[in-house]
Design a protein around this motif. Structure first.
Motif, PDB file in Angstrom:
ATOM      1  N   GLY A 301      33.909  48.457   4.499  1.00 45.10           N
ATOM      2  CA  GLY A 301      33.768  49.450   5.563  1.00 45.10           C
ATOM      3  C   GLY A 301      32.857  49.010   6.688  1.00 45.10           C
ATOM      4  O   GLY A 301      32.931  49.541   7.801  1.00 45.10           O
ATOM      5  N   GLU A 302      31.970  48.031   6.420  1.00 44.14           N
ATOM      6  CA  GLU A 302      31.124  47.487   7.485  1.00 44.14           C
ATOM      7  C   GLU A 302      31.964  46.737   8.512  1.00 44.14           C
ATOM      8  O   GLU A 302      31.596  46.649   9.675  1.00 44.14           O
ATOM      9  CB  GLU A 302      30.057  46.545   6.905  1.00 44.14           C
ATOM     10  CG  GLU A 302      28.944  47.242   6.150  1.00 44.14           C
ATOM     11  CD  GLU A 302      28.137  48.181   7.029  1.00 44.14           C
ATOM     12  OE1 GLU A 302      27.870  47.822   8.194  1.00 44.14           O
ATOM     13  OE2 GLU A 302      27.795  49.280   6.563  1.00 44.14           O
ATOM     14  N   ILE A 303      33.098  46.196   8.058  1.00 48.55           N
ATOM     15  CA  ILE A 303      33.985  45.475   8.966  1.00 48.55           C
ATOM     16  C   ILE A 303      34.849  46.472   9.746  1.00 48.55           C
ATOM     17  O   ILE A 303      34.959  46.405  10.965  1.00 48.55           O
ATOM     18  CB  ILE A 303      34.875  44.486   8.177  1.00 48.55           C
ATOM     19  CG1 ILE A 303      33.988  43.461   7.445  1.00 48.55           C
ATOM     20  CG2 ILE A 303      35.865  43.774   9.099  1.00 48.55           C
ATOM     21  CD1 ILE A 303      34.751  42.531   6.518  1.00 48.55           C
ATOM     22  N   HIS A 304      35.441  47.413   9.000  1.00 43.97           N
ATOM     23  CA  HIS A 304      36.256  48.462   9.638  1.00 43.97           C
ATOM     24  C   HIS A 304      36.444  49.590   8.627  1.00 43.97           C
ATOM     25  O   HIS A 304      36.626  49.332   7.439  1.00 43.97           O
ATOM     26  CB  HIS A 304      37.614  47.903  10.063  1.00 43.97           C
ATOM     27  CG  HIS A 304      38.324  48.765  11.069  1.00 43.97           C
ATOM     28  ND1 HIS A 304      38.940  49.953  10.719  1.00 43.97           N
ATOM     29  CD2 HIS A 304      38.509  48.622  12.405  1.00 43.97           C
ATOM     30  CE1 HIS A 304      39.476  50.502  11.797  1.00 43.97           C
ATOM     31  NE2 HIS A 304      39.239  49.721  12.836  1.00 43.97           N
ATOM     32  N   THR A 305      36.425  50.812   9.102  1.00 48.90           N
ATOM     33  CA  THR A 305      36.580  51.959   8.194  1.00 48.90           C
ATOM     34  C   THR A 305      37.922  51.929   7.460  1.00 48.90           C
ATOM     35  O   THR A 305      38.023  52.383   6.325  1.00 48.90           O
ATOM     36  CB  THR A 305      36.446  53.292   8.959  1.00 48.90           C
ATOM     37  OG1 THR A 305      37.359  53.294  10.067  1.00 48.90           O
ATOM     38  CG2 THR A 305      35.025  53.492   9.466  1.00 48.90           C
ATOM     39  N   ASP A 306      38.960  51.363   8.100  1.00 47.33           N
ATOM     40  CA  ASP A 306      40.273  51.256   7.444  1.00 47.33           C
ATOM     41  C   ASP A 306      40.207  50.365   6.208  1.00 47.33           C
ATOM     42  O   ASP A 306      40.948  50.569   5.245  1.00 47.33           O
ATOM     43  CB  ASP A 306      41.321  50.692   8.408  1.00 47.33           C
ATOM     44  CG  ASP A 306      41.786  51.731   9.429  1.00 47.33           C
ATOM     45  OD1 ASP A 306      41.448  52.917   9.255  1.00 47.33           O
ATOM     46  OD2 ASP A 306      42.468  51.352  10.389  1.00 47.33           O
TER      47      ASP A 306
END
Length: 368
Positions: A301-306
């Protein structure tokens, strides 16, 4: 996520000089008079990490992206700031937005640099700042517990604020709240006094290696764990030198083993319980900051919430194994790459490749 640190202290203790050194800039005014900083300066600094250099080399990455730390240079506070003295509550409000507070303490004598107090006393100076923070917290608590606002508080938050008010009125340490209540609930309280703190003793050049009488007195009371001895002026001079070799030669000459930034990051990571994981491939190698005991989906999730929502598995290799096997391919062939699920706790230095599902497609974070 990185982290955000607010640099606070009395006027003329070296906050802006340190800020300029840490951020390698001259953004902050550093003048010999109180309140030369009016609006807070913000600098974003890449976190040095030698491991990232090796990952770039092994993966032949086109880009290298460091995780970052943000520094906020907040104007000098004075006795009575909570009641509007000096530049007052405007600047106390800026402190509420940071993850940790860096207390800049004057631990040097100088006839050339004004002191807002008649003598140098690091313990007294820190107590002034902490008292103002407590009084600002008390003012905030009383407003929230006012009859008009009380109805908007849930039961747990009400209990925390009542306990905090009692502690302040009895002149007790608010940090006991950290042992009694959940971090998430405490964040909702937005109390200055319970934010994690680092102490920087700003010394002259002669005191960099072993400190001085002022630092000894300070450490005797507050301990070494979260205290760093730095000469802001020397740090600034080092950053103004031309290249890395020149900087290293100068540091050797004055018996300085690490820069203040390196010491500050190390202590800051420990204070906030932070770790680093990596993603690495031909497009980029990148460092990411997470809290210790972070699960693989949260890290994704740190990279992207998806990535967190559609998390399936994390292809995982320890940094040591990744380097020894020269990347993903050999790590897979030797069985050093593991498939980890939703309950996996990410370790510092893990190199991760996330499999996630955003219907109707299956994605990887990196193709190798």
């Amino acid at each position: 996520m990185g982290f955000k640190c607010g640099i606070v202290g009395l006027p003329n203790v070296g906050k802006s000089t340190l800020f300029n050194a840490l951020t390698n800039s001259s953004k902050a005014q550093a003048e010999n008079f109180p309140f030369c900083t009016i609006d807070p300066n913000i600098g974003v600094v890449p976190v040095p990490d030698k491991r990232l250099e090796k990952l770039v080399s092994i993966s032949n990455s086109k880009k290298k992206i460091h995780t970052t730390i943000s520094f906020v240079d907040i104007a000098g506070l004075v006795k009575g700031a909570s009641k509007g003295e000096g530049l007052g509550n405007k600047f106390l409000s800026h402190i509420r937005e940071v993850d940790a507070i860096i207390h800049m303490i004057r631990c040097f004598d100088s006839d050339d640099i004004q002191n807002v107090n008649p003598n140098v006393d690091p313990i007294r100076d820190l107590e002034i700042i902490e008292t103002e923070m407590k009084l600002a917290d008390l003012d905030s608590i009383e407003k929230r517990l006012d009859k008009k606002n009380k109805k908007n508080l849930d039961e747990n938050l009400f209990k925390i604020l009542e306990k905090a008010k009692q502690l302040i009125n009895n002149d007790n340490d608010l940090n006991v709240l950290n042992d009694e209540y959940d971090e998430k609930d405490l964040k909702q309280c937005a109390l200055l006094s319970i934010k994690p703190k680092l102490y920087i003793c700003n010394v002259d050049e002669q005191s960099i290696e072993n400190g001085n009488g002022y630092t000894q007195k300070f450490i005797a009371k507050y301990g070494e764990k979260n205290t760093i001895i730095i000469s802001a002026e020397i740090e600034n001079q080092i950053n103004q030198l031309g290249d890395q070799v020149e900087k290293e030669n100068y540091m050797k000459m004055i018996n300085m083993k690490k820069t203040g930034l390196n010491n500050l990051i190390k202590k800051g990571y420990n204070l906030l319980s932070l770790e680093t994981f990596f993603t690495s491939g031909p497009e980029e190698s990148r460092a990411w900051t997470i809290k210790k005991n972070c699960t693989a989906p949260k890290a994704a999730g740190e990279i992207h919430t998806d990535f967190e929502k559609g998390f399936i598995r994390a292809e995982t290799v320890s940094y040591k194994d990744f380097i020894e096997n020269e990347g993903w391919l050999k790590s897979r062939e030797t069985g050093k790459m593991r498939l980890e699920g939703k309950d996996y706790i990410v370790n510092d230095g893990d190199v991760l490749n996330f499999r996630f599902n955003t219907w109707p497609y299956l994605f990887h974070t990196e193709v190798y």
